[in-house]
Design a protein around this motif. Structure first.
Motif, PDB file in Angstrom:
ATOM      1  N   LEU A  91      32.633  -4.282  10.719  1.00  0.00           N
ATOM      2  CA  LEU A  91      33.183  -3.020  10.239  1.00  0.00           C
ATOM      3  C   LEU A  91      32.986  -1.943  11.299  1.00  0.00           C
ATOM      4  CD1 LEU A  91      31.745  -3.214   6.611  1.00  0.00           C
ATOM      5  CD2 LEU A  91      34.141  -3.541   7.257  1.00  0.00           C
ATOM      6  N   VAL A  92      33.900  -1.010  11.363  1.00  0.00           N
ATOM      7  CA  VAL A  92      33.902   0.003  12.421  1.00  0.00           C
ATOM      8  C   VAL A  92      32.958   1.152  12.071  1.00  0.00           C
ATOM      9  CG1 VAL A  92      35.332   1.685  13.640  1.00  0.00           C
ATOM     10  CG2 VAL A  92      36.247  -0.584  13.106  1.00  0.00           C
ATOM     11  N   GLN A  93      32.139   1.550  13.039  1.00  0.00           N
ATOM     12  CA  GLN A  93      31.264   2.702  12.858  1.00  0.00           C
ATOM     13  C   GLN A  93      32.094   3.989  12.942  1.00  0.00           C
ATOM     14  OE1 GLN A  93      27.098   1.276  14.776  1.00  0.00           O
ATOM     15  NE2 GLN A  93      28.678   1.754  16.271  1.00  0.00           N
ATOM     16  N   PRO A  94      31.971   4.900  11.979  1.00  0.00           N
ATOM     17  CA  PRO A  94      32.836   6.084  11.998  1.00  0.00           C
ATOM     18  C   PRO A  94      32.625   6.974  13.213  1.00  0.00           C
ATOM     19  CG  PRO A  94      31.128   6.288  10.306  1.00  0.00           C
ATOM     20  CD  PRO A  94      31.089   4.881  10.795  1.00  0.00           C
ATOM     21  N   HIS A  95      31.383   7.056  13.724  1.00  0.00           N
ATOM     22  CA  HIS A  95      31.147   7.913  14.881  1.00  0.00           C
ATOM     23  C   HIS A  95      31.702   7.325  16.175  1.00  0.00           C
ATOM     24  CE1 HIS A  95      27.482   5.519  13.962  1.00  0.00           C
ATOM     25  NE2 HIS A  95      27.563   5.193  15.240  1.00  0.00           N
ATOM     26  N   ASP A  96      32.200   6.091  16.106  1.00  0.00           N
ATOM     27  CA  ASP A  96      32.834   5.488  17.283  1.00  0.00           C
ATOM     28  C   ASP A  96      34.315   5.829  17.392  1.00  0.00           C
ATOM     29  OD1 ASP A  96      30.520   4.319  18.138  1.00  0.00           O
ATOM     30  OD2 ASP A  96      31.040   2.286  17.537  1.00  0.00           O
ATOM     31  N   VAL A  97      34.897   6.362  16.316  1.00  0.00           N
ATOM     32  CA  VAL A  97      36.354   6.563  16.302  1.00  0.00           C
ATOM     33  C   VAL A  97      36.719   7.988  15.866  1.00  0.00           C
ATOM     34  CG1 VAL A  97      36.953   4.135  16.017  1.00  0.00           C
ATOM     35  CG2 VAL A  97      36.451   5.493  13.992  1.00  0.00           C
ATOM     36  N   LEU A  98      35.894   8.949  16.230  1.00  0.00           N
ATOM     37  CA  LEU A  98      36.188  10.343  15.897  1.00  0.00           C
ATOM     38  C   LEU A  98      37.504  10.772  16.536  1.00  0.00           C
ATOM     39  CD1 LEU A  98      32.584  11.760  16.393  1.00  0.00           C
ATOM     40  CD2 LEU A  98      33.782  11.513  14.212  1.00  0.00           C
ATOM     41  N   GLU A  99      38.283  11.533  15.751  1.00  0.00           N
ATOM     42  CA  GLU A  99      39.590  12.051  16.193  1.00  0.00           C
ATOM     43  C   GLU A  99      40.636  10.948  16.370  1.00  0.00           C
ATOM     44  OE1 GLU A  99      40.133  15.152  16.150  1.00  0.00           O
ATOM     45  OE2 GLU A  99      38.094  15.958  16.100  1.00  0.00           O
ATOM     46  N   GLN A 100      40.376   9.763  15.880  1.00  0.00           N
ATOM     47  CA  GLN A 100      41.348   8.667  15.984  1.00  0.00           C
ATOM     48  C   GLN A 100      41.938   8.326  14.618  1.00  0.00           C
ATOM     49  OE1 GLN A 100      39.961   5.201  18.154  1.00  0.00           O
ATOM     50  NE2 GLN A 100      38.465   6.434  19.279  1.00  0.00           N
ATOM     51  N   LYS A 101      43.187   7.854  14.603  1.00  0.00           N
ATOM     52  CA  LYS A 101      43.791   7.390  13.362  1.00  0.00           C
ATOM     53  C   LYS A 101      43.033   6.186  12.835  1.00  0.00           C
ATOM     54  CE  LYS A 101      48.540   8.999  13.975  1.00  0.00           C
ATOM     55  NZ  LYS A 101      49.978   8.614  14.007  1.00  0.00           N
ATOM     56  N   ILE A 102      42.902   6.120  11.520  1.00  0.00           N
ATOM     57  CA  ILE A 102      42.013   5.129  10.930  1.00  0.00           C
ATOM     58  C   ILE A 102      42.707   3.833  10.516  1.00  0.00           C
ATOM     59  CG2 ILE A 102      40.434   6.914  10.128  1.00  0.00           C
ATOM     60  CD1 ILE A 102      41.573   6.509   7.298  1.00  0.00           C
ATOM     61  N   GLY A 103      44.049   3.791  10.565  1.00  0.00           N
ATOM     62  CA  GLY A 103      44.770   2.636  10.033  1.00  0.00           C
ATOM     63  C   GLY A 103      44.250   1.299  10.512  1.00  0.00           C
ATOM     64  N   ASP A 104      44.079   1.135  11.827  1.00  0.00           N
ATOM     65  CA  ASP A 104      43.619  -0.154  12.345  1.00  0.00           C
ATOM     66  C   ASP A 104      42.098  -0.244  12.413  1.00  0.00           C
ATOM     67  OD1 ASP A 104      43.232   1.642  14.384  1.00  0.00           O
ATOM     68  OD2 ASP A 104      44.097   0.393  15.956  1.00  0.00           O
ATOM     69  N   LYS A 105      41.423   0.764  11.889  1.00  0.00           N
ATOM     70  CA  LYS A 105      39.953   0.773  11.864  1.00  0.00           C
ATOM     71  C   LYS A 105      39.416   0.422  10.473  1.00  0.00           C
ATOM     72  CE  LYS A 105      40.193   2.669  16.032  1.00  0.00           C
ATOM     73  NZ  LYS A 105      41.604   2.983  16.110  1.00  0.00           N
ATOM     74  N   LEU A 106      40.294   0.304   9.498  1.00  0.00           N
ATOM     75  CA  LEU A 106      39.875   0.044   8.120  1.00  0.00           C
ATOM     76  C   LEU A 106      39.471  -1.410   7.935  1.00  0.00           C
ATOM     77  CD1 LEU A 106      42.682   2.059   6.298  1.00  0.00           C
ATOM     78  CD2 LEU A 106      40.285   2.736   6.590  1.00  0.00           C
ATOM     79  N   PRO A 107      38.632  -1.697   6.914  1.00  0.00           N
ATOM     80  CA  PRO A 107      38.204  -3.085   6.680  1.00  0.00           C
ATOM     81  C   PRO A 107      39.385  -4.009   6.404  1.00  0.00           C
ATOM     82  CG  PRO A 107      36.890  -1.538   5.382  1.00  0.00           C
ATOM     83  CD  PRO A 107      38.014  -0.750   5.965  1.00  0.00           C
ATOM     84  N   GLN A 108      39.271  -5.236   6.888  1.00  0.00           N
ATOM     85  CA  GLN A 108      40.273  -6.240   6.551  1.00  0.00           C
ATOM     86  C   GLN A 108      40.121  -6.685   5.100  1.00  0.00           C
ATOM     87  OE1 GLN A 108      42.842  -7.369   8.662  1.00  0.00           O
ATOM     88  NE2 GLN A 108      42.106  -5.571   9.770  1.00  0.00           N
ATOM     89  N   ASN A 109      38.870  -6.618   4.592  1.00  0.00           N
ATOM     90  CA  ASN A 109      38.634  -6.990   3.199  1.00  0.00           C
ATOM     91  C   ASN A 109      39.378  -6.024   2.281  1.00  0.00           C
ATOM     92  OD1 ASN A 109      36.853  -6.444   0.599  1.00  0.00           O
ATOM     93  ND2 ASN A 109      36.481  -8.560   1.220  1.00  0.00           N
ATOM     94  N   GLN A 110      40.203  -6.561   1.396  1.00  0.00           N
ATOM     95  CA  GLN A 110      41.093  -5.736   0.580  1.00  0.00           C
ATOM     96  C   GLN A 110      40.325  -4.855  -0.402  1.00  0.00           C
ATOM     97  OE1 GLN A 110      44.267  -5.835   1.579  1.00  0.00           O
ATOM     98  NE2 GLN A 110      44.605  -4.043   0.296  1.00  0.00           N
TER      99      GLN A 110
END
Length: 400
Positions: free
Chosen positions: A164-183
């Protein structure tokens, strides 16, 4: 002999143009650390084992003498220990941040993470928001638990350890491809936004100019931890002083005393003096051998990208933590060894953690030397000393 570690979380950094090409540690006014370095020693230490993600979890395990390759089972399970959440062998723990997402986009996936901490939201406000989430989303398989500030917990029964992606690693980035694969996890995050975006707490936060805590963000999955006793491993009776659940959880797992300091909140405006006073007391009055004083503020200011506030956090650590500890130990006429270091770098330029070497300073009250160096990354690297395995640093601290 008494032993002290003062850890400035994320304190190490890179040269910054607006600081005259100095790092925040190099630029900050730190007369106590510089004075102690001139009478002690400085060097570099590699706290993140090669191949592991840079984080406060792996790094602080290293500094406490636990090889992360052997003992690390995930960040969130350690926080569960602090919160007092019992875990079954089949449970997976996940960190549940309350984050700030942008709101102007039509679809959740198009939004950006603006703030991983929602302006360091208070635990009181966060607990109310998490209760609203629990009311709608909690189920037998998914149990939410309140932690500290923006840092909370989800226990997933019969779950799986997924990346799972750490939120502080993707600040100011779109989240679509950072969201969990688990539905299920993905859907809970999306629904949390609908629950929180217009919550009265967030309406008031916007009025006050504060970032709303408008979404949950899951990360840091892990299994039930198993740490050996710190005293059994080192022969030293140890105590932990920290405002964050991760460090308190490590201490619980290691059977160390956890000291709660009123007003310690993990932010820039924390109770520094209270932490210093508690450190001296546990060593001098309570008979403990070792205390670990963790200060989160430099890391948080690094994540915020604030040069000025990171410098201030380092100066606060010097003046309001280290100075009173040294004065207290000298007043008590106790012999002591003091180790100061970050756990990892949190460079302002990227606002997240890296795995680079960090500078340490070791002062021994009974072995004062007189050298001209100061405590910072550049001079520590120039010392020529590098401890490659971070979990062995504490053995060096305890070597006298």
């Amino acid at each position: 002999m008494k032993y002290i570690i003062v850890l400035g979380d994320g304190m190490a950094d890179e040269s910054i143009l607006e600081l005259k090409n100095k790092t925040p540690l190099e630029y900050a006014r730190t007369p106590m650390m510089d004075n102690l370095a001139g009478m002690g020693e400085i060097g570099m230490v590699h706290t993140i084992p090669d191949g592991m993600k840079p984080g406060s979890d792996t790094a602080n395990l290293s500094v406490l003498g636990y090889d992360p390759k052997k003992y690390y089972s995930g960040r969130s399970p350690l926080e569960a220990l602090s919160i007092g959440v019992p875990m079954k062998d089949s449970d997976i723990a996940l960190r549940c941040n309350l984050v700030t997402l942008s709101e102007e986009e039509e679809y959740y996936e198009e939004r950006k993470i603006l703030d991983h901490s929602s302006d360091e939201i208070s635990t009181e406000d966060a607990a109310i928001l998490l209760e609203a989430v629990k009311k709608e989303l909690q189920a037998e398989q998914y149990q939410f638990h309140v932690g500290t500030s923006y840092r909370h917990l989800l226990i997933w029964d019969h779950g799986e350890v997924i990346d799972l992606v750490q939120p502080h690693d993707v600040l100011e980035q779109k989240i679509g491809d950072k969201l969990p694969q688990n539905q299920d996890l993905r859907e809970m995050m999306k629904r949390s936004y609908d629950i929180l975006v217009n919550h009265p707490i967030n309406v008031e936060r916007r009025k006050k100019g504060l970032n709303p805590a408008n979404s949950c963000w899951f990360w840091g999955a892990g299994t039930k931890p198993s740490l050996s006793s710190f005293e059994g491993k080192t022969g030293k009776k140890g105590a932990m002083i920290s405002a964050v659940d991760l460090l308190k959880g490590i201490a619980v797992g290691a059977s160390m005393k956890v000291i709660h300091v009123e007003g310690a909140n993990g932010g820039l405006h924390t109770n520094y003096e209270g932490k210093a006073e508690a450190a001296v007391k546990v060593l001098v009055e309570d008979g403990y051998d070792f205390v670990y004083v963790h200060v989160e503020a430099p890391d948080e200011m690094g994540h915020q990208g604030s040069v000025e506030k990171k410098v201030q956090a380092i100066e606060n650590l010097d003046e309001r933590i280290i100075r009173p500890i040294v004065q207290g130990m000298e007043k008590a006429k106790e012999e002591y060894r003091l180790l100061v270091l970050p756990d990892h770098p949190t460079p302002i330029s990227i606002r997240t953690h890296t795995a680079g070497n960090v500078p340490y300073m070791l002062y021994d009250s009974g072995k004062e030397e007189h050298k001209s160096w100061h405590y910072n990354e550049k001079e520590a690297a120039q010392s020529g000393t590098l401890i490659q395995e971070g979990h062995r640093l504490i053995d060096y601290l305890f070597s006298r």
